[in-house]
Design an enzyme around this catalytic site. Structure first.
Site, PDB file in Angstrom:
ATOM      1  N   ASP A 199     -10.389  -9.643   8.101  1.00  9.06           N
ATOM      2  CA  ASP A 199     -11.587  -9.480   7.878  1.00  9.06           C
ATOM      3  C   ASP A 199     -12.298 -10.770   7.845  1.00  9.06           C
ATOM      4  OD1 ASP A 199     -11.568  -6.716   7.711  1.00  9.06           O
ATOM      5  OD2 ASP A 199     -12.452  -6.767   5.671  1.00  9.06           O
TER       6      ASP A 199
ATOM      7  N   ASP B 223      -2.619 -18.220   1.281  1.00  6.01           N
ATOM      8  CA  ASP B 223      -3.758 -18.742   0.749  1.00  6.01           C
ATOM      9  C   ASP B 223      -4.272 -19.851   1.671  1.00  6.01           C
ATOM     10  OD1 ASP B 223      -1.427 -19.771  -0.056  1.00  6.01           O
ATOM     11  OD2 ASP B 223      -2.137 -20.571  -1.932  1.00  6.01           O
TER      12      ASP B 223
ATOM     13  N   ASP C 243      -5.054  -7.544   5.969  1.00 10.09           N
ATOM     14  CA  ASP C 243      -6.111  -6.431   5.437  1.00 10.09           C
ATOM     15  C   ASP C 243      -7.118  -7.667   5.460  1.00 10.09           C
ATOM     16  OD1 ASP C 243      -8.011  -4.594   4.684  1.00 10.09           O
ATOM     17  OD2 ASP C 243      -7.044  -3.963   3.060  1.00 10.09           O
TER      18      ASP C 243
ATOM     19  N   TYR D 253       0.783  -1.311   0.018  1.00  8.20           N
ATOM     20  CA  TYR D 253      -0.040  -0.025  -0.062  1.00  8.20           C
ATOM     21  C   TYR D 253       0.682   1.352  -0.100  1.00  8.20           C
ATOM     22  CZ  TYR D 253      -3.929  -3.092   1.145  1.00  8.20           C
ATOM     23  OH  TYR D 253      -4.838  -4.186   1.127  1.00  8.20           O
TER      24      TYR D 253
ATOM     25  N   LYS E  32       3.776 -15.188   1.451  1.00  6.40           N
ATOM     26  CA  LYS E  32       3.803 -16.060   0.226  1.00  6.40           C
ATOM     27  C   LYS E  32       5.371 -16.378  -0.139  1.00  6.40           C
ATOM     28  CE  LYS E  32       0.727 -17.000  -2.563  1.00  6.40           C
ATOM     29  NZ  LYS E  32       0.201 -18.261  -2.748  1.00  6.40           N
TER      30      LYS E  32
END
Ligand code: NAD
Length: 370
Positions: free
Chosen positions: A254, A226, A250, A142, A193
């Protein structure tokens, strides 16, 4: 008796309503637990824009920098949608995060027994869930450079975001995760990852080295992002602390939030770097927004805000006993069957924001005999 300086920023919409209930709890704590807080309250968000011309004034920002902790309600609302970008309510939040250098975002996902039925997952999967997601908040994709859209030729454009991390950025968030795991169930799952990303392998190596050199007593696992998303839904109770970067955090926070079933129940903390004196800047806020659809109707659930304050007691002031007391009072209130409309399944007694706040204080009185 020590005076803790708290800057209270209720903000807009239900931010004011839920903060009012916390102020009552602070009042009760001051009177009964020999804890003295210096409370300063200021405007933030759209309300500050209307009255002070900016979503956060320099004076308020200065007070935030000088306080021991900031308690933030929520900002935003349709009436400020057309305000210029840098003065919009959300800009206040970004300024606070940036200037306080709040690099560590802590989001607990706790399923209270009394609410386990309202999770979208099966009871046996979520009952007793208590995990903490630690997300790096001030770097990564970001913020990485270069970023932007450029022209390749007449028919083609290209958009670029850059995922970037430095050794110190990964080390400092990793330390937070290991330190906090030691106060919980002593287990960290570091998520990246590393199979396909340079930053993933970089992240994994730094976490492993720090673990080897300073935190061998903490159980460490590495997991691909993942797989973590899948495991959070399949078997979330395998986790204690999840440590991850800005982007994956992020998304994963959630997912974890939804395991608990309601936005009105989710607190959060954002922490800055540790100073030489052992203190750190910190801001505590509910995950939810200003909820313009229910603002002013006494329908807001104040528990996320109240539990954000409980996190403040624990993480900024090391007042673990008082923090646990508030969490226990929240649990009792829920066990009594009291619900605000967002967490009601239609069979419970639905109470207003203030009735819920008052019920928490009544439970605090019962538990402590004060
Ligand atoms: P929201 O979180 O305000 O509301 C989403 C839904 O959840 C609404 O139906 C609302 O009524 C309900 N809800 C939220 N909190 C609740 C609570 N405590 N009790 C009961 N119900 C609750 O998100 P939104 O509607 O997407 O955004 C509204 C405004 O808030 C926007 O201006 C947005 O930019 C802002 N926002 C601010 C923050 C923040 O200040 N940190 C976070 C998210 C959104």
């Amino acid at each position: 008796m020590s005076n803790k300086k708290i800057l209270v920023l209720p903000g807009d919409g239900i931010g004011n309503e839920v903060m009012y209930e916390v102020l009552n709890i602070i009042d009760w704590l001051s009177k009964t637990r020999s804890i003295s807080f210096d409370i300063s309250e200021r405007l933030v968000g759209g309300t500050a824009y209307d009255k002070e011309g900016d979503s956060i004034s320099d004076k308020t920002m200065q007070e935030a920098l000088e306080s021991d902790a900031v308690l933030f309600g929520a900002v935003g609302g349709p009436q400020w949608e057309n305000v210029e970008r840098e003065k919009r309510p959300e800009a206040a939040l970004l300024r606070l995060r940036k200037e306080l250098d709040l690099f560590a975002n802590l989001r607990p996902a706790v399923v209270f027994d009394a609410l386990a039925e309202s999770s979208p997952l099966k009871l046996k999967i979520v009952k007793g869930l208590d995990i903490l997601i630690i997300r790096e908040l001030t770097s990564g994709v970001y913020f990485g450079q270069p970023r932007g859209v450029s022209q390749i030729d007449d028919n083609e454009e290209k958009a670029v975001d850059t995922q970037s991390y430095t050794t110190s950025e990964v080390s400092r968030i990793t330390r937070v995760a290991f330190d906090l795991a030691r106060l919980r169930n002593n287990k960290v799952t570091s998520v990246e990852k590393s199979n396909v990303m340079e930053t993933g392998m970089f992240w994994k190596n730094i976490v492993s080295n720090l673990h080897l050199n300073q935190f061998q007593d903490v159980e460490l696992h590495h997991m691909l992002a993942d797989n973590c998303a899948m495991q959070l839904v399949r078997n979330p109770k395998q986790f204690d602390v999840i440590l991850t970067d800005n982007l994956f955090g992020d998304l994963l926070s959630d997912i974890a939030a939804m395991l608990t079933g309601s936005l009105g129940m989710l607190p959060s903390a954002s922490l800055g770097p540790l100073t030489e004196s052992g203190s750190r800047s910190a801001m505590y806020e509910p995950v939810h927004g200003s909820a313009p659809d229910i603002a002013g109707q006494g329908k807001a659930n104040p528990l996320a805000m109240i539990m954000s304050f409980a996190m403040m007691l624990k993480y900024s002031f090391n007042m673990v006993e008082d923090s646990n007391l508030i969490e226990k009072a929240v649990q009792s209130v829920l066990s009594l069957g009291l619900r605000t409309h967002d967490i009601s399944d239609g069979t419970n007694k639905v109470v207003s924001t203030h009735e819920m706040g008052k019920a928490v204080i009544d439970e605090l009185k019962k538990i402590t005999g004060n």
